[in-house]
Design an enzyme around this catalytic site. Structure first.
Site, short mmCIF file in Angstrom:
data_model
loop_
_atom_site.label_atom_id
_atom_site.label_comp_id
_atom_site.label_asym_id
_atom_site.label_seq_id
_atom_site.Cartn_x
_atom_site.Cartn_y
_atom_site.Cartn_z
N TRP A 181 0.86 -1.18 0.00
CA TRP A 181 0.00 0.00 0.00
C TRP A 181 0.90 1.24 0.00
O TRP A 181 1.74 1.41 0.88
CB TRP A 181 -0.93 0.06 1.22
CG TRP A 181 -1.62 1.40 1.27
CD1 TRP A 181 -2.57 1.85 0.39
CD2 TRP A 181 -1.36 2.48 2.18
NE1 TRP A 181 -2.92 3.15 0.72
CE2 TRP A 181 -2.20 3.55 1.81
CE3 TRP A 181 -0.50 2.64 3.27
CZ2 TRP A 181 -2.21 4.77 2.49
CZ3 TRP A 181 -0.50 3.85 3.95
CH2 TRP A 181 -1.36 4.91 3.55
N GLU A 222 -3.15 -2.96 -2.33
CA GLU A 222 -4.27 -2.31 -1.65
C GLU A 222 -4.54 -0.94 -2.26
O GLU A 222 -3.64 -0.12 -2.38
CB GLU A 222 -3.94 -2.16 -0.15
CG GLU A 222 -5.02 -1.47 0.67
CD GLU A 222 -4.65 -1.38 2.16
OE1 GLU A 222 -3.49 -1.65 2.53
OE2 GLU A 222 -5.54 -1.01 2.96
N LYS A 224 -6.80 2.82 -2.50
CA LYS A 224 -7.39 3.78 -1.56
C LYS A 224 -7.95 4.97 -2.33
O LYS A 224 -7.34 5.43 -3.29
CB LYS A 224 -6.32 4.23 -0.57
CG LYS A 224 -6.82 5.20 0.49
CD LYS A 224 -5.91 5.18 1.71
CE LYS A 224 -6.30 6.25 2.69
NZ LYS A 224 -5.68 6.07 4.00
N ASP A 255 -9.66 -2.70 1.41
CA ASP A 255 -9.81 -2.23 2.79
C ASP A 255 -11.14 -1.51 2.81
O ASP A 255 -11.38 -0.59 2.01
CB ASP A 255 -8.63 -1.28 3.10
CG ASP A 255 -8.69 -0.67 4.49
OD1 ASP A 255 -9.76 -0.18 4.88
OD2 ASP A 255 -7.65 -0.62 5.17
N HIS A 258 -11.59 2.28 2.40
CA HIS A 258 -10.92 2.93 1.28
C HIS A 258 -11.81 3.23 0.08
O HIS A 258 -11.34 3.28 -1.05
CB HIS A 258 -9.73 2.08 0.83
CG HIS A 258 -8.62 2.11 1.82
ND1 HIS A 258 -7.36 1.62 1.56
CD2 HIS A 258 -8.56 2.61 3.09
CE1 HIS A 258 -6.58 1.79 2.61
NE2 HIS A 258 -7.29 2.38 3.56
N HIS A 282 -8.72 -5.98 4.18
CA HIS A 282 -8.40 -5.31 5.44
C HIS A 282 -9.73 -4.96 6.06
O HIS A 282 -10.48 -4.15 5.52
CB HIS A 282 -7.60 -4.02 5.20
CG HIS A 282 -6.13 -4.24 5.19
ND1 HIS A 282 -5.23 -3.21 5.09
CD2 HIS A 282 -5.40 -5.38 5.29
CE1 HIS A 282 -4.01 -3.71 5.13
NE2 HIS A 282 -4.08 -5.02 5.24
N ASP A 290 -11.83 7.38 6.49
CA ASP A 290 -11.08 6.15 6.73
C ASP A 290 -10.40 6.24 8.09
O ASP A 290 -9.18 6.29 8.20
CB ASP A 290 -10.05 5.99 5.60
CG ASP A 290 -9.22 4.73 5.76
OD1 ASP A 290 -9.74 3.75 6.34
OD2 ASP A 290 -8.06 4.72 5.31
N ASP A 292 -10.25 4.22 10.64
CA ASP A 292 -9.68 3.01 11.25
C ASP A 292 -10.12 2.81 12.70
O ASP A 292 -9.30 2.51 13.56
CB ASP A 292 -8.15 3.00 11.12
CG ASP A 292 -7.71 2.78 9.68
OD1 ASP A 292 -8.02 1.71 9.14
OD2 ASP A 292 -7.07 3.68 9.09
N ASP A 322 -7.28 -4.25 10.23
CA ASP A 322 -6.49 -3.01 10.07
C ASP A 322 -7.24 -1.84 10.72
O ASP A 322 -8.08 -1.22 10.10
CB ASP A 322 -6.25 -2.73 8.58
CG ASP A 322 -5.42 -1.47 8.37
OD1 ASP A 322 -4.79 -0.99 9.32
OD2 ASP A 322 -5.41 -0.95 7.22
C1 RNT Z 1 -3.87 2.90 5.06
C2 RNT Z 1 -3.99 1.47 4.73
C3 RNT Z 1 -2.87 0.58 5.22
C4 RNT Z 1 -2.42 0.92 6.61
C5 RNT Z 1 -1.50 -0.10 7.23
C6 RNT Z 1 -0.81 0.43 8.45
O1 RNT Z 1 -5.00 3.62 4.79
O2 RNT Z 1 -5.21 0.97 5.17
O3 RNT Z 1 -3.25 -0.74 5.09
O4 RNT Z 1 -3.50 1.11 7.47
O5 RNT Z 1 -0.64 -0.58 6.30
ZN ZN Z 2 -5.55 -1.14 5.09
#
Ligand code: RNT
Ligand code: ZN
Length: 413
Positions: A181, A222, A224, A255, A258, A282, A290, A292, A322
């Protein structure tokens, strides 16, 4: 009759086999991210977290060195039921006294302690190159930078990470998923969108030109849609990452934080499964962006799990977590989030999926709606508790975490 036995009967009436659901759940492996333990800090530099991702909060007791992080991972893993893998980032390299290697020069030996850790616990390791929190991220760009030196540095980092991932697989005996990523993008409207993407593509081509064993290493990419400070344009957009993955037989990684806010990953899983042997996820929770947040047992989490199960794809989806919350006990955050995805998987495994599919195919949408709603009020908690019991765990993990907090975390000040 125990609560479980009663619940089992109720589910049987709904067409679900709780025994087979529990047995299947016990075999599913979740790759647990190491970075919840230290707010994505890592050990290889003092740089602030960059790349448009952010942790907020300052709960006491953050792990600040490898021993602390390993101890916290052990604590968390002891409270997470089911099979687990450890998901590491390159920034968690462990250097012996005085030794140091920049990210372009990382070697397997810098992860030996992690391999020892994994072997002692009989688990596998997944890996992530770290394309953020580093001075070589120039103007927010890594593999797509117009600067040859910047690109070269990060290409070498990618290659180094593939070698390290192969080392993990060889040593642990479990395949290693290596996730790329890159945070590359622009805050404001770019004048050239294709240029950075072409450079990213060429850089990835070069990284992937090194030979590696595709039975041991699965490389995922990945995407985004945007990040903080990268609002207008990301190089590794969904279309870029998916097209690159399919064209190069990599594994696409989604993810669920994303995408545009009304897009759902649960609806994307089935499409990707038709075009890629494996896919990767993820699992996270975005609140308005985003962000998290810790994964909850909420509707979209359930829907994602249902799609994996309904597609018979439990062996084709690499599931990783994640999220990073620094405002609550970090170990509790870890355990709560991973348990919630397990819960979602169990919930999905309890669906009488063939019966529901038949109703859809015969266009009996009335019965379909009624049955799906009935499932929602079935005694799911009793099945979950039975799963925990068989894993030697209970619903109460807070007491143990509070105890660990008092004895270990509060001493860290
Ligand atoms: C960031 C991505 C990525 C990170 C990790 C730490 O938006 O989701 O995967 O969160 O690699
Ligand atoms: Zn991620």
């Amino acid at each position: 009759m125990t609560r479980y036995e009663e619940a089992k009967k109720i589910y049987a009436e709904l067409g679900s086999d709780t025994e087979s659901a529990i047995e299947k759940l016990r075999e599913i492996c979740i790759s647990v991210h190491c970075w919840q333990g230290d707010d994505v800090g890592g050990f290889d530099s003092k740089e602030a977290l960059s790349g448009g991702i952010q942790t907020t909060g300052n709960y006491p007791g953050k792990a600040t060195n490898p021993d602390q992080l390993m101890s916290d991972i052990d604590k968390a893993f002891s409270l997470i039921p089911g099979k687990k893998k450890l998901n590491l980032h390159a920034s968690y390299a462990i250097f012996e006294d005085g030794e140091y290697a920049n990210r372009d020069a990382l070697e397997p030996k810098h992860f030996k302690k992690w391999v020892d850790f994994a072997k002692e616990r009989g688990i596998g390791i997944d890996f992530n190159p770290t394309y953020f929190s580093h001075p070589m991220v120039k103007d927010g760009l890594t593999l797509s930078s117009p600067d040859d030196n910047v690109r070269r540095f990060w290409i070498d980092h990618g290659k180094a990470c593939i070698r390290i991932g192969e080392y993990f697989a060889s040593e642990t005996g479990y395949p290693c998923v290596i996730n790329f990523w890159m945070p590359d993008g622009y805050k404001d409207l770019p004048a050239d969108r294709i240029g950075p993407r072409a450079r990213m593509k060429a850089s990835l081509d070069e990284i992937l030109s090194i030979p590696y064993d595709r039975t041991k290493v699965y490389i995922t990419l990945e995407s985004k849609v945007f990040g903080i400070g990268v609002e207008s344009y990301t190089v590794g957009s969904a279309e870029f990452a998916l097209s690159y993955s399919i064209a190069n037989s990599l594994t696409p990684l989604m993810d669920n934080g994303h995408y545009h806010p009304t897009e759902v990953v649960s609806d994307k899983i089935s499409s990707l499964l038709l075009f890629s042997e494996k896919i990767a996820l993820h699992v996270t929770r975005g609140v308005r962006w985003d962000s998290d947040h810790v994964v909850l047992f909420d509707d979209e989490t359930k829907e994602i799990a249902k799609e994996i199960v309904r597609s018979d794809a439990l062996d084709r989806v690499f599931i990783a977590t994640d999220y990073f919350d620094a405002s609550i006990n970090r170990i509790s955050a870890w355990v709560t989030g991973v348990r919630n995805f397990s819960k979602a998987l169990l919930y999905a495994l309890l669906e009488p999926k063939n019966e529901l599919k038949k109703l859809q195919e015969s266009a009996d949408f009335t019965a379909l709606m009624v049955k799906m709603e009935a499932l929602k009020v079935a005694p799911f908690g009793d099945i979950w508790n039975e799963f925990l019991r068989r894993e030697g765990m209970s619903d109460d993990y807070l007491t143990e975490i509070k105890d660990y907090e008092q004895k270990i975390l509060e001493e860290r000040k």
